[in-house]
Design an enzyme around this catalytic site. Structure first.
Site, short mmCIF file in Angstrom:
data_model
loop_
_atom_site.label_atom_id
_atom_site.label_comp_id
_atom_site.label_asym_id
_atom_site.label_seq_id
_atom_site.Cartn_x
_atom_site.Cartn_y
_atom_site.Cartn_z
N GLU A 117 1.04 -1.41 0.07
CA GLU A 117 -0.19 0.18 -0.07
C GLU A 117 1.01 1.01 -0.02
OE1 GLU A 117 -2.02 -1.42 3.08
OE2 GLU A 117 -0.16 -1.84 4.24
N ARG A 155 28.57 -0.90 -4.17
CA ARG A 155 30.02 -2.01 -4.78
C ARG A 155 30.48 -0.06 -5.19
NH1 ARG A 155 29.82 -0.65 -10.29
NH2 ARG A 155 30.54 -2.42 -10.49
C1 4G1 Z 1 1.38 2.19 -9.04
C2 4G1 Z 1 8.00 -0.05 -8.67
C3 4G1 Z 1 1.38 1.90 -7.79
C4 4G1 Z 1 6.86 -0.14 -7.50
C5 4G1 Z 1 2.17 2.68 -10.02
C6 4G1 Z 1 9.36 0.85 -7.89
C7 4G1 Z 1 3.24 0.82 -9.01
C8 4G1 Z 1 9.82 0.62 -4.68
C9 4G1 Z 1 8.96 1.26 -5.90
C10 4G1 Z 1 2.80 1.08 -8.38
C11 4G1 Z 1 7.33 0.17 -5.68
C12 4G1 Z 1 3.55 2.05 -10.07
C13 4G1 Z 1 9.25 1.12 -7.45
C14 4G1 Z 1 3.20 -0.09 -6.94
C15 4G1 Z 1 6.49 0.40 -4.63
C16 4G1 Z 1 3.83 1.03 -1.97
C17 4G1 Z 1 4.51 -0.79 -1.64
C18 4G1 Z 1 4.65 0.83 -3.03
C19 4G1 Z 1 4.70 -1.04 -2.87
C20 4G1 Z 1 4.28 -0.08 -3.75
C21 4G1 Z 1 3.96 2.05 -11.46
C22 4G1 Z 1 2.69 -0.27 -4.48
N1 4G1 Z 1 11.21 1.77 -6.74
N2 4G1 Z 1 4.98 -0.13 -4.99
N3 4G1 Z 1 2.36 0.64 -5.89
O1 4G1 Z 1 3.72 -1.18 -7.18
O2 4G1 Z 1 6.97 0.07 -3.80
O3 4G1 Z 1 10.95 1.96 -5.37
#
Ligand code: 4G1
Length: 252
Positions: A117, A155
């Site tokens: 979330e 790294r």
């Molecule tokens: C809306 C991807 C939601 C996902 C649009 C790359 C993805 C953290 C990342 C999501 C996360 C898109 C990342 C989505 C990530 C809260 C917990 C956010 C998981 C979460 C394109 C879910 N790089 N995603 N939402 O994946 O944390 O860092």
């Protein structure tokens, strides 16, 4: 460098941080990892870390208290610069080698990972210094993205790679993709290594590699070439020739 990770799933990190180069970096004392489960900083007896969104609608939101309290409880090294507090989230700045280099120069990094979330907006506004995304796709959590960033940063920390490995500062230092690589045998089931690589002619080998590197970048990652304003006259010639060939193929 000290690296703290705030996560609801610390066990996801155990293998990654203890294996290979990341593990050796810790053994050598170049980095210290700390895993913190921010559920331990929840305020009620049910150890709740999330709640329904104000204004209604679906989904759950990570509450601010556990994350603020977990960050505030982190020990600070005497004399160290203040930590970069990095929120892993899809809305963050896209992670690049340049960002990895920037973070590798810090004393203390704190990664915050969500799961399932979103985050209460006050975490972004009043706690974090950086928001990073590793790319555009939906994931179940920020843990794997945090591991990607940690891998790329550690790294680069001085003393982590042996000197023999540091010249492999990868194709990103040249801004181009790597040329094809071959090793023995010279003929594998009839699939042959290009003659020039067996010739021992170092100038020609060098030229072949630069050319193949440029050709690959042009074919697969033309966006990288747009960033390179410093191509030699010869490199520009090669590009122009390929572009002419491609245009001819298009017409026939
Ligand atoms: C809306 C991807 C939601 C996902 C649009 C790359 C993805 C953290 C990342 C999501 C996360 C898109 C990342 C989505 C990530 C809260 C917990 C956010 C998981 C979460 C394109 C879910 N790089 N995603 N939402 O994946 O944390 O860092």
């Amino acid at each position: 460098m000290r690296i703290d990770v705030l996560t609801l799933f610390p066990e996801m990190f155990e293998g990654v941080l203890n294996a290979s180069i990341l593990g050796r970096a810790a053994d050598k004392g170049r980095v210290t990892y700390r895993l913190v489960n921010y559920r331990d900083y929840a305020e009620n007896k049910h150890r709740t870390v999330d709640d329904t969104p104000y204004g209604g609608g679906g989904g759950m939101v990570l509450k601010p208290e556990p994350i603020f309290r977990a960050v505030e409880a982190l020990p600070r090294e005497e004399g160290a610069r203040p930590p970069r507090i990095i929120l892993m989230c899809p809305q963050g700045e896209t992670f690049t080698q340049r960002k990895a280099e920037e973070l590798a120069g810090e004393d203390h990094l704190v990664f915050i990972c969500g799961h399932y979330e979103g985050y209460d907006e006050r975490i972004r506004q009043y706690l974090v210094t950086d928001e990073i995304s590793i790319g555009d796709y939906v994931l179940t959590g920020g843990e794997l993205p945090a591991m990607v960033v940690i891998d790329a940063v550690v790294r680069l920390v001085p003393g982590v790679l042996g000197n023999e490995q540091s010249p492999v500062t990868d194709s990103f230092s040249t801004g181009l993709l790597e040329h094809p690589h071959y090793t023995r045998p010279a003929d594998f089931r009839g699939m042959k290594v290009p003659d020039v690589l067996l010739s021992g002619h170092h100038e020609q080998i060098d030229m072949w590699r630069r050319k193949e590197s440029l050709r690959r970048t042009w074919l697969r990652r033309p966006d990288l070439l747009d960033l390179r304003k410093d191509l030699t006259a010869e490199e520009r010639e090669w590009l122009a020739a390929w572009q002419r060939e491609a245009a001819e193929d298009e017409r026939s």
